[in-house]
Design a protein around this motif. Structure first.
Motif, PDB file in Angstrom:
ATOM      1  N   ASP A   6       0.865  -1.186   0.000  1.00  0.00           N
ATOM      2  CA  ASP A   6       0.000   0.000   0.000  1.00  0.00           C
ATOM      3  C   ASP A   6       0.901   1.235   0.000  1.00  0.00           C
ATOM      4  O   ASP A   6       1.156   1.831   1.050  1.00  0.00           O
ATOM      5  CB  ASP A   6      -0.897  -0.040   1.248  1.00  0.00           C
ATOM      6  CG  ASP A   6      -2.134   0.835   1.106  1.00  0.00           C
ATOM      7  OD1 ASP A   6      -2.561   1.070  -0.032  1.00  0.00           O
ATOM      8  OD2 ASP A   6      -2.678   1.264   2.140  1.00  0.00           O
ATOM      9  N   ASN A  28      -3.813   5.164  -3.070  1.00  0.00           N
ATOM     10  CA  ASN A  28      -4.999   5.995  -2.862  1.00  0.00           C
ATOM     11  C   ASN A  28      -4.553   7.447  -3.025  1.00  0.00           C
ATOM     12  O   ASN A  28      -3.334   7.704  -3.134  1.00  0.00           O
ATOM     13  CB  ASN A  28      -5.674   5.699  -1.508  1.00  0.00           C
ATOM     14  CG  ASN A  28      -4.819   6.085  -0.320  1.00  0.00           C
ATOM     15  OD1 ASN A  28      -4.000   7.007  -0.403  1.00  0.00           O
ATOM     16  ND2 ASN A  28      -4.976   5.399   0.796  1.00  0.00           N
ATOM     17  N   THR A 110     -13.678   0.530  -2.142  1.00  0.00           N
ATOM     18  CA  THR A 110     -12.806   0.954  -1.041  1.00  0.00           C
ATOM     19  C   THR A 110     -13.580   1.765   0.005  1.00  0.00           C
ATOM     20  O   THR A 110     -14.770   2.030  -0.165  1.00  0.00           O
ATOM     21  CB  THR A 110     -11.592   1.734  -1.614  1.00  0.00           C
ATOM     22  OG1 THR A 110     -10.630   1.878  -0.576  1.00  0.00           O
ATOM     23  CG2 THR A 110     -11.966   3.104  -2.160  1.00  0.00           C
ATOM     24  N   ALA A 130     -12.291  -3.580   0.125  1.00  0.00           N
ATOM     25  CA  ALA A 130     -11.178  -3.280   1.034  1.00  0.00           C
ATOM     26  C   ALA A 130     -11.708  -2.708   2.352  1.00  0.00           C
ATOM     27  O   ALA A 130     -11.927  -1.489   2.469  1.00  0.00           O
ATOM     28  CB  ALA A 130     -10.208  -2.300   0.374  1.00  0.00           C
ATOM     29  N   ARG A 135      -8.729   1.759  10.717  1.00  0.00           N
ATOM     30  CA  ARG A 135      -9.626   2.928  10.841  1.00  0.00           C
ATOM     31  C   ARG A 135     -10.924   2.524  11.551  1.00  0.00           C
ATOM     32  O   ARG A 135     -11.511   3.331  12.269  1.00  0.00           O
ATOM     33  CB  ARG A 135      -9.922   3.535   9.467  1.00  0.00           C
ATOM     34  CG  ARG A 135      -8.669   4.120   8.817  1.00  0.00           C
ATOM     35  CD  ARG A 135      -9.023   4.986   7.639  1.00  0.00           C
ATOM     36  NE  ARG A 135      -7.857   5.250   6.796  1.00  0.00           N
ATOM     37  CZ  ARG A 135      -7.759   6.251   5.954  1.00  0.00           C
ATOM     38  NH1 ARG A 135      -8.751   7.110   5.822  1.00  0.00           N
ATOM     39  NH2 ARG A 135      -6.681   6.418   5.221  1.00  0.00           N
ATOM     40  N   ALA A 166      -7.425  -3.937   4.459  1.00  0.00           N
ATOM     41  CA  ALA A 166      -6.547  -2.771   4.291  1.00  0.00           C
ATOM     42  C   ALA A 166      -6.515  -1.967   5.585  1.00  0.00           C
ATOM     43  O   ALA A 166      -7.287  -2.241   6.510  1.00  0.00           O
ATOM     44  CB  ALA A 166      -7.079  -1.900   3.156  1.00  0.00           C
TER      45      ALA A 166
HETATM   46  C1  E4P Z   1      -6.480   0.881   1.045  1.00  0.00           C
HETATM   47  O1  E4P Z   1      -7.286   0.783   0.152  1.00  0.00           O
HETATM   48  C2  E4P Z   1      -6.287   2.136   1.756  1.00  0.00           C
HETATM   49  O2  E4P Z   1      -5.715   2.996   0.836  1.00  0.00           O
HETATM   50  C3  E4P Z   1      -5.364   2.067   2.931  1.00  0.00           C
HETATM   51  O3  E4P Z   1      -5.120   0.759   3.335  1.00  0.00           O
HETATM   52  C4  E4P Z   1      -5.709   2.981   4.043  1.00  0.00           C
HETATM   53  O4  E4P Z   1      -4.741   2.793   5.022  1.00  0.00           O
HETATM   54  P1  E4P Z   1      -4.505   3.828   6.217  1.00  0.00           P
HETATM   55  O5  E4P Z   1      -5.698   3.758   7.111  1.00  0.00           O
HETATM   56  O6  E4P Z   1      -3.271   3.310   6.887  1.00  0.00           O
HETATM   57  O7  E4P Z   1      -4.312   5.163   5.595  1.00  0.00           O
END
Ligand code: E4P
Length: 227
Positions: A6, A28, A110, A130, A135, A166
């Motif tokens: 990522d 992203n 996503t 994803a 989060r 993710a």
């Molecule tokens: C995946 O699709 C996301 O871009 C990513 O895993 C978000 O990760 P983060 O919460 O560490 O920014």
């Protein structure tokens, strides 16, 4: 089970792709902006490092389905190989996933926070979803449980969609989604590197070498005999 990087950092991608059994790269908008590079050439350079067989994911910015479809079609024409468009799982995003499925453009849904978001995206035709494990945890939810529920829903209802877990902050989260049967994980380079890091492994390797040298001599650091 698939492992994706990522990141859009070329140096990290080159290093990790060389060392590990990597299946592709996800990006992203935040990840892309960090590199301070023009978007399309950056994506093409990432692809030239990993090769066209490995998966490459890039996200659209449009908020209306029609704009997302236009951006996705543009990217899909510009980027050869095994390319997937990331679509946020808003109502317009779901509509875009449906339309892109009809055009044969592969998508990943996503910004997934709930099992039902994943369910509707899979039913609309997304190849991947994803869920954002860390989060979700940060919102006092249970990211691993969300991943587990999505897998069960896909299995029960025979939805041909993969769960690419993710957003990870540590290897424990990765470990648990692996146990739950996630089809893949995408993680930042430092998290992937910590999969193999263990001080005892390093100590053991050093010890083996020291014992070898204590018998065969200081200059002997290979089992291949030098002439
Ligand atoms: C995946 O699709 C996301 O871009 C990513 O895993 C978000 O990760 P983060 O919460 O560490 O920014």
């Amino acid at each position: 089970m698939e492992i994706l990087i990522d990141s859009a950092n070329l140096e990290s991608i080159r290093e990790l792709n060389d060392l590990y059994p990597i299946d592709g790269v996800t990006t992203n908008p935040t990840i892309v902006v960090k590199e301070k590079r023009t978007f399309l050439p950056l994506l093409k350079e990432i692809q030239s490092i990993i090769g066209e067989e490995k998966m490459l994911f890039a996200q659209v910015l449009g908020e209306q389905a029609e704009d997302m479809v236009k951006e996705a079609s543009y990217l899909n024409e510009e980027i050869n190989g095994n390319f997937y468009v990331k679509i946020p799982v808003t109502d317009e995003g779901i509509k875009a996933i449906k339309l892109l499925k009809l055009q044969g453009i592969k998508t990943l849904a996503t910004t997934i926070y709930t099992p039902l978001q994943a369910f509707i995206a899979a039913k609309a035709g997304a190849e991947y979803v994803a869920p954002y494990v860390n989060r979700i945890d940060n919102l006092a939810g249970n990211g691993v449980q969300v991943v587990s529920d999505i897998i069960k829903i896909f299995e029960h209802h025979h939805l041909p969609c993969k769960v690419l877990a993710a957003s990870f902050k540590n290897t424990q989260q990765v470990h648990h989604v692996c146990l739950e049967g996630a089809h893949g994980v995408t993680a930042a380079p430092e998290i992937i590197k910590s999969f193999t890091a263990h001080p005892s492994t390093e100590t053991n390797v050093r010890q083996f070498m020291n014992e070898w040298k204590s018998f065969y001599g200081e200059s002997s650091n290979s089992i291949i005999k030098k002439n």
